[in-house]
Design a protein around this motif. Sequence first.
Motif, PDB file in Angstrom:
ATOM      1  N   HIS A 121      -1.735  -9.713  -8.352  1.00 21.38           N
ATOM      2  CA  HIS A 121      -2.740 -10.013  -7.330  1.00 21.38           C
ATOM      3  C   HIS A 121      -2.551 -11.431  -6.798  1.00 21.38           C
ATOM      4  CE1 HIS A 121      -6.836 -11.026  -5.807  1.00 21.38           C
ATOM      5  NE2 HIS A 121      -6.797  -9.785  -5.384  1.00 21.38           N
ATOM      6  N   ASP A 122      -2.318 -12.376  -7.692  1.00 25.73           N
ATOM      7  CA  ASP A 122      -2.073 -13.762  -7.278  1.00 25.73           C
ATOM      8  C   ASP A 122      -0.900 -13.846  -6.302  1.00 25.73           C
ATOM      9  OD1 ASP A 122      -4.095 -14.701  -8.931  1.00 25.73           O
ATOM     10  OD2 ASP A 122      -2.741 -15.240 -10.568  1.00 25.73           O
ATOM     11  N   PRO A 130      -1.594  -7.983   2.778  1.00 21.94           N
ATOM     12  CA  PRO A 130      -2.796  -7.169   2.553  1.00 21.94           C
ATOM     13  C   PRO A 130      -2.545  -5.892   1.767  1.00 21.94           C
ATOM     14  CG  PRO A 130      -2.718  -7.952   4.813  1.00 21.94           C
ATOM     15  CD  PRO A 130      -1.398  -8.278   4.209  1.00 21.94           C
ATOM     16  N   ARG A 131      -1.438  -5.208   2.056  1.00 26.38           N
ATOM     17  CA  ARG A 131      -1.159  -3.965   1.326  1.00 26.38           C
ATOM     18  C   ARG A 131      -0.986  -4.234  -0.163  1.00 26.38           C
ATOM     19  NH1 ARG A 131       1.397  -2.519   6.294  1.00 26.38           N
ATOM     20  NH2 ARG A 131       0.697  -0.454   7.001  1.00 26.38           N
ATOM     21  N   ALA A 132      -0.226  -5.269  -0.482  1.00 18.61           N
ATOM     22  CA  ALA A 132      -0.010  -5.598  -1.891  1.00 18.61           C
ATOM     23  C   ALA A 132      -1.301  -6.099  -2.544  1.00 18.61           C
ATOM     24  CB  ALA A 132       1.092  -6.652  -2.019  1.00 18.61           C
ATOM     25  N   VAL A 133      -2.123  -6.812  -1.784  1.00 16.09           N
ATOM     26  CA  VAL A 133      -3.409  -7.274  -2.312  1.00 16.09           C
ATOM     27  C   VAL A 133      -4.276  -6.090  -2.706  1.00 16.09           C
ATOM     28  CG1 VAL A 133      -5.604  -8.360  -1.696  1.00 16.09           C
ATOM     29  CG2 VAL A 133      -3.464  -9.500  -1.126  1.00 16.09           C
ATOM     30  N   VAL A 134      -4.362  -5.094  -1.825  1.00 14.94           N
ATOM     31  CA  VAL A 134      -5.191  -3.919  -2.097  1.00 14.94           C
ATOM     32  C   VAL A 134      -4.691  -3.190  -3.333  1.00 14.94           C
ATOM     33  CG1 VAL A 134      -5.823  -1.637  -1.229  1.00 14.94           C
ATOM     34  CG2 VAL A 134      -5.966  -3.632   0.275  1.00 14.94           C
ATOM     35  N   THR A 135      -3.372  -2.988  -3.420  1.00 12.34           N
ATOM     36  CA  THR A 135      -2.794  -2.301  -4.573  1.00 12.34           C
ATOM     37  C   THR A 135      -3.094  -3.042  -5.867  1.00 12.34           C
ATOM     38  OG1 THR A 135      -0.989  -1.437  -3.206  1.00 12.34           O
ATOM     39  CG2 THR A 135      -0.642  -1.456  -5.589  1.00 12.34           C
TER      40      THR A 135
END
Length: 224
Positions: A121-122, A130-135
């Motif tokens: 997440h960091d 954004p896509r990686a943040v959501v995942t």
Amino acid sequence: MPETAEAATGPRMTGARMADLLEEEIVIGVRFPRERLVEDELMVRFDGKRHAVRQALQILESRGVVERRPNAGAFVRSFTAKEVRDLYALRDLLEVRAAELIEFPVDPEHLADLEEAQRCHDAAVEANNPRAVVTANMRFHRKLFALSGNEALTEAINRYARVAHAIRSVTVTSVESLHLSRQEHRRMLDALREGDRDLLAATCRAHLIPSRDAYLKRVVPAES
């Protein structure tokens, strides 16, 4: 979350796969509350058949992400102020209760797994992806609440978190909101390490507020 639409297009696009990709576009703010989802446009967007598009919309409706209106079509779900407050009151009850059920001390292996999820997440926040943040965010919370040991409770938490996707999309591209979320995740980890149940519960409660209030401020007034 699933891969991007660009990586998944093709003649064999299924309704279930399309539903996942559409849900991703909703949660990262590519599609907005009240936006009409046009079948013909979706067929082109995902290189899919009409029956697959209709199946995808049915799946998203069952997930609480899309609403279909008689003689009007399908729309990204929108919420009234009361619906937002009611949903977040329920999420508060579920998530705080799950935090209260976590047994201390937390198994070091589970804690290390949760810390690894937060490192992802960091990295996603730092990369402004954004896509990686959501995942990564979904992974962190699912692992956190699974520590409660109550599968029915965690299933309910995951369901209502999914219903709130269109609400949380308002903050997922906000740098300030993402950094606050990251700080709160770190506070949850500290509480788990220290066995501080009160801090964990209070942080889980506070963690829900920014997306709720941002939606109420930015989206609901536009309905009046």
